[in-house]
Every structure is written in structure tokens, then in C-alpha cells.
Design an enzyme around this catalytic site. Structure first.
Site, short mmCIF file in Angstrom:
data_model
loop_
_atom_site.label_atom_id
_atom_site.label_comp_id
_atom_site.label_asym_id
_atom_site.label_seq_id
_atom_site.Cartn_x
_atom_site.Cartn_y
_atom_site.Cartn_z
N SER B 164 1.08 15.34 7.79
CA SER B 164 0.59 14.81 9.07
C SER B 164 0.53 13.28 8.99
CB SER B 164 -0.77 15.44 9.37
OG SER B 164 -1.15 15.23 10.70
N ARG B 234 -13.29 17.06 18.00
CA ARG B 234 -12.91 17.96 16.92
C ARG B 234 -12.54 19.35 17.44
NH1 ARG B 234 -10.65 17.54 12.01
NH2 ARG B 234 -11.45 19.05 10.53
N ASP B 329 4.10 25.00 14.20
CA ASP B 329 3.38 23.73 14.39
C ASP B 329 3.85 23.10 15.69
OD1 ASP B 329 2.26 21.21 14.31
OD2 ASP B 329 2.93 20.75 12.28
N HIS B 362 -0.12 23.62 12.79
CA HIS B 362 -0.14 22.37 12.04
C HIS B 362 -0.96 22.47 10.76
CE1 HIS B 362 0.41 18.12 11.48
NE2 HIS B 362 -0.87 17.85 11.58
#
Lengths: 390, 390
Positions: B164, B234, B329, B362
Site C-alpha cells: 500500500s 477508520r 483489492d 486490500h
């Protein structure tokens, strides 16, 4: 007739528009028991109609609106700048042709555009309902729409049409009142929300409810609005209504000022767009209604009373079905439409399905996409009206 | 040795763990000029190392962390309950084999796990930096990591590895210091963020900055934390780190209490999960650091100085490349990895690429997926160390 001043900022109806329209209001005093167990002893439904109900009363089409929609689907209000939300599809000669059909669209209960909802006065307290307005389900809406149909003298709808949450209502109608609709057109919908969809709704709700101005939903009493939360909810919604590709082609990585600022103000054009959309929504939508609408979405699941067997839920339906989805819609993907199509096919129901090639994501259902409108037009043109057998 | 009481709640290192580890700290007093133009005249970097630097100093691997990661990648801190964030991949006999390699992982500047960042004391004011801490870029991090390498006596990294945002750092290293790394392993990354990704970051930032407790980033001075905003950020992140499928298989439409409550408390299991993840994050992460990390992501775009030609940006690279992506992802899709692969292939660079079949979205890059770890292991095993030619 509007004054000159008003006309300067107002739009005149286009030639193929249903023209100037007025919102109507129906009062209901027969108690309505909701799925939640709450009873609404009094409620009002605002609605609009376009076209003329024929003598046989068999040319009525019900349009069901989505999450943030309302009863103003077509035409233009005097003095307004914008036409109704589905004006590109409803009108004389348009796919939903008002030369042939009598089109009805109402604001759903719990909404904030005029029908009874959280912003209405609770007769028991004399104050606004706010969070005391009961959560409504798609089934509840169908019940209230059926009562509206009764009052309008419509025993059987020629068609019920809706996109997204509106498509869920069309499906629920087919389940609840098999003989009261001849056609169901279900666009960009799903037989229930995916986990991911519920998750996005939860974040949106959390944004609203954790806003310091939310006051447990009684923000009206404090003279404030949970503006930040509602704005966030709408910004998030907008991302999911559009495809990654269309965001890329519309905004790319373009910077508003042409260079990086190394600060937290709006930098990329996409940020500017989202903030604008979020702010505009705050000015027109009520946060409690938004919460309620997302719950109606989450709860919709006609198969749940049939051991999760969608076929069982659809077994008694009588309507001819048209299902449509859009290739780039990742919030209500084509696969979800196919689940409904397969269930109907397994039951040997009359069902057509079109997966429309479109880059616009979930929002496609609101757009004038030629192939989409052509399919709608062709399907609706085949609906017989004027007393002939269906 | 930890006391018995501590051991009860603490975990002991597993047999294939690097064991108990300690965080180290390096102080830098040579001014560092950042891309923003700000100069950090003093800063500290915390880091951990696993394994032993060999005599030839050619067996060092740098691990770059992602958005919410830190320097504690492997092993366990005395008294802690959880191992480092990539413990499944780093250790004796693991894909990143500490029997052969000296592994380094540092907390990036602007983070909140010990390196200088918004929560550090600003020497000019004696107060915490807060919003005055400058936004850092991936390039800035590479610079600070290069200085750390200098101090550790590492002229050339055997490999730089990251997932990432960590993968972006590995790519930037290959661009900025072609001769200082022999291998770049870039996992679940992209040559720049898509518009959709920037949009999600913008919503996350907006959630934090519109929190009434944010106080323009000076919440420390008010003894509060923009908890709601950080929690929302989040929660939203978690949705996008997982695939629709894995959300479905983990949570489905399962209700926490088994039935609908017609209220706004947690109803679906997915809601419970998201709130838990959001709350846990608030307890460990700083809001200003989160803002900064999302900006570093948004800004990353090595092609921008080359007329958006990624090949031009990568022309001088010397590293052997391994790129990996995961089929499910959607935040950093396989297509984005392929853009980098194609650019490197066009340049006749030494590049391998694996698109790993995974349902986990992901987050896959953090998981012990056999095919994924096998590929990593095989690639890393071929890296020669001990003074042999690369």
C-alpha cells in the site's frame, strides 16, 4: 403567471415537458400499522400527477423514489429553476409517456418533502416528531401507496417503476399486491442490501448521529442541524453512486489551484465537488429522514420470511417484470439484479432483463442514456391501456 | 523478565518469531528540507531491527509501513499481547528470513508511534506541533530513511519492501536512489491514487476536521481528541480495505440480537464490527497524523514531474522489481499494479508480477496467504548476500 423578476431566475418548461406542475396533498385518518408495531393514526402524503387517468382507470403508473428523491419527478414548479428529478424520462413522448399514461409519484412516509415524517408535527406532543417518528419499511410504503391508489380510484397500476430504493418498492408491490400491478420495472436495485452497502449506510448514520449538533435527533428544538454529519453522509454517498472511471474522467487528479498547497483546504477538484454536493444536500434534506431512509434500505429483504429463498418470496407475483442494471454500478451491481432475474426465471415468470453498458455507476438510473431509455420506452409502449386486456 | 501478572495477559514469542524486540531511536540534527519547503532542524526516528547486519553490510532489508502502520513490524514487546504488524512474514525461516537478512523498519516522520510528528514537542514553541507539523511526502520519507540508512552503515539495501503506502515508498526509493537498493518489492500499491481514493481520503479528513473537538488541530491544548471524526475515518477505511465478498462471508446480513429492533443502535453484525474497529483505532492513533498520512497518499505521483509519463519517471531505476496485487483489492486494484509493470517492461527493466487470487481485498497484503508468501519467499531467497555479486 410568475412575475418578470421571477422568470429571470426561473426556468420555463421545455416543449416535451409536462409543464408547470403543482404538488397535491392527501390526508389519511385511518390508522396505519407499521412493521415496527407503531401506529400512525393520522398522516399526509404529498404527491404529483402527470397526464390524465383514462375512463378505464387502467393507465396509471406509479413512480417510486429513491433515498433522497421526492414526489416532484417531472415538470417544473412555478418560479423554480430545476425540473423534477426524472424529467428526462417522464413527459409527452418520453419513455414514460404522459400522452398515454397517468403518472403518480408520492413522497414516502418518513421523508422530508411534505409527507408526514420526522419534521412533521406530532399530534400527541405538538412538537416535531424528530426521532420519535417510527422507522418505516418498504412494505409500509407499499401499504401507504396502496391507500393513495384507493383514493385516486386506481385499482390496478399499469406499471410500478423505480430505481434503487424505488426498485425495491416496485418489487415489494409485486409481492404484496400481485393483482394490483400489471408491470414492475425494477432498475439498479437488489433483493437486499449487501454487507458492504449496510456498512456504508452505517458510516453515514454514524456521521449524523455523532455530530455534536444531533442532540439525539431533537436538533429542531435546539435551532440547529447536524450539518457536518449530513454533509459527510452525502459526500460518502456520492462516491458510491459514481464509478471509479467516471470520477477519473470527470475530475482525475486535477488540482484546483494548479499546484499542491501542502495544507488541508480543498486541493483536488474532486474534493471541491464533494464538498459542494454535501453542502447542497444539507440545505434540502432532513437528517432524521436520511437515517430513516437508510434503515428502510437495510431492512428490505423479502426473502427473509421465506428462509432466505427469494423464489419462495416471489412465487405469487403476477406482474410482467423488467429488470435493468448498469455495468459500472458497484453499489447495486448487475449481479444483484441477476439474482432477482434468476429467481423469477426459475418460477417461469414473465421477466425481461437488460444490463445497460454505462460508465456512470449507480447514478446511471437517473441519466438520459439512450440504450436505457430505448429499452424502457419499448417495454412501456407494449403496455395496453384503454380497457383492452393486458 | 516480565512478572507473572504481566505474563498472564502478555504473549510469549512463538518459535518462529524474532522474539522479544525493543524499539530504538535515532536523533537527527542535520536540517531536513521537506517538499513543502519547511525545514525540520531536529527530528527523531524510532525503528526496530531484526536479524544481524553481516560484515559486507549487504543483507539489509527496509520495510516501509502503510497508512496506520508503524516501526513495530515483527516480534513482540515485553508485556505486550500482540506481535508486530507483519510478524507472519518476518522472522527466522519466514519469507523475509531474519536468519539471512537484517531487517529494518522505522516509523515515518509525521507518524504518531514515536518518530517526530504532530504529537511531538515543537522546539520553537515548547508545545506539541499539532497542525504546525508540516505535511510530509513519500519523497520526504525516503530522504529521512536514507539518512537512517547512512547512520546504520547501510549503503545499499538488499531490498526495500512495502504494501500500500509502503509500496509507494519502495517505488520512490527506486526512483530517488537507483543505486541504493538492489530489489524493490511493491505490494498492493499504485503509481498514484485514483480519484475515488482521493475522494475517500477527503471524506475521512472532512470527518476529522469537522469534528467539534478538532479545534483546528490544536485539540491537545483542549485536552480532547476528535474521537468521532477519527472513528468515522477508520470505519470508512475498513470498508474499503475489505472486499464486498469477504464482508458478506464474514458478516452477511446477520443481526446482533437475531431480530430487527427498529432503532438506531447497532443491529447488524457488520455495524458492531465497524464501531469496534473505529473505537480501537481512536485509542492508538493521532488524528493529525492520520490527516498527514492521507495527504502523503494523495500527493504521491512520481510521474507528475515527467508530464504524467510513468516510464520517464522510472527510466533511471536499477532495482530488480517484484510487484504484487490481489484480485479482490478494489482500493488499489490489480490494474494499478499493472500500470507500473507495463511501464517497467516498456523500459526493459527486470520486473516480476504476481496477481494473487484472494478474497480479502486490500487487507490481503497483511495476511498469511500461502501463494502470496510463497512468491515473496521465492523472490527474496534469490537475493544474494555475504559479499557475492548481486
Amino acid at each position: 403567471m410568475a412575475s418578470d423578476t421571477e422568470l429571470n431566475s426561473a426556468a420555463a418548461p421545455a416543449a416535451d415537458s409536462v409543464g408547470y406542475v403543482e404538488t397535491q396533498r392527501m390526508v389519511f385518518e385511518t390508522p396505519l400499522e407499521l412493521d415496527s408495531g407503531h401506529v400512525l393514526s393520522y398522516y399526509e402524503i404529498v404527491y404529483e400527477t402527470y397526464g390524465t387517468l383514462n375512463a378505464a382507470h387502467d393507465n396509471a403508473i406509479l413512480i417510486c423514489h429513491a433515498l433522497s428523491g421526492d414526489h416532484h419527478a417531472a415538470g417544473i414548479h412555478r418560479g423554480a429553476r430545476k425540473a423534477g428529478w426524472w424529467d428526462n424520462c417522464i413527459g409527452p413522448g418520453k419513455p414514460i409517456d404522459t400522452n398515454r399514461f397517468f403518472v403518480v409519484c408520492c413522497n414516502n412516509l418518513g421523508g422530508c418533502a411534505g409527507s408526514t415524517g420526522p419534521t412533521s408535527t406530532n399530534p400527541q406532543t405538538g412538537k416535531r416528531y424528530g426521532p420519535d417518528f417510527p422507522i418505516c419499511t418498504v412494505h409500509d410504503w407499499v401499504e401507504s401507496q396502496a391507500r393513495l391508489a384507493d383514493r385516486l380510484g386506481i385499482e390496478t397500476w399499469a406499471a410500478i417503476i423505480g430505481g434503487s430504493l424505488g426498485g425495491m418498492q416496485a418489487l415489494q408491490w409485486a409481492v404484496d399486491y400481485p393483482h394490483r400491478l400489471r408491470n414492475a420495472i425494477i432498475i439498479a436495485a437488489a433483493p437486499n442490501l449487501s454487507t458492504q452497502n449496510i456498512a456504508f449506510n452505517e458510516v453515514a448514520r454514524h456521521a449524523i448521529m455523532s455530530d455534536a449538533q444531533f442532540h439525539d435527533g431533537r436538533y429542531y428544538d435546539h435551532g440547529v442541524v447536524p450539518e457536518r454529519g449530513l454533509m459527510l453522509a452525502r459526500m460518502l454517498g456520492h462516491i458510491t453512486y459514481l464509478s471509479d472511471d467516471v470520477l477519473h474522467s470527470k475530475f482525475g487528479r486535477e488540482l484546483r489551484s494548479g499546484k499542491l498547497t501542502f495544507g488541508y483546504d480543498v486541493e483536488f477538484q474532486i474534493e471541491s465537488y464533494l464538498r459542494y454536493q454535501g453542502q447542497a444536500f444539507v440545505d434540502r434534506f432532513d437528517a432524521n429522514s436520511y437515517l430513516l431512509m437508510t434503515k428502510a434500505l437495510d431492512y428490505f429483504d423479502p426473502a427473509i420470511e421465506h428462509n432466505d429463498d427469494l423464489r419462495d418470496a416471489l412465487r405469487e407475483t403476477q406482474a410482467r417484470f423488467l429488470l435493468m442494471s448498469f455495468t459500472s454500478d458497484w453499489r447495486f451491481s448487475s449481479a444483484r439484479s441477476r439474482e432477482m432475474v434468476r429467481a423469477l426465471q426459475d418460477l417461469d415468470k414473465n421477466v425481461s432483463y437488460v444490463d445497460v453498458d454505462s460508465a456512470q455507476g449507480h447514478d446511471s438510473f437517473l441519466l438520459e442514456i439512450p440504450h436505457y431509455h430505448d429499452c424502457l420506452r419499448a417495454f412501456i409502449a407494449r403496455i395496453q391501456v384503454g380497457g383492452q386486456p393486458a
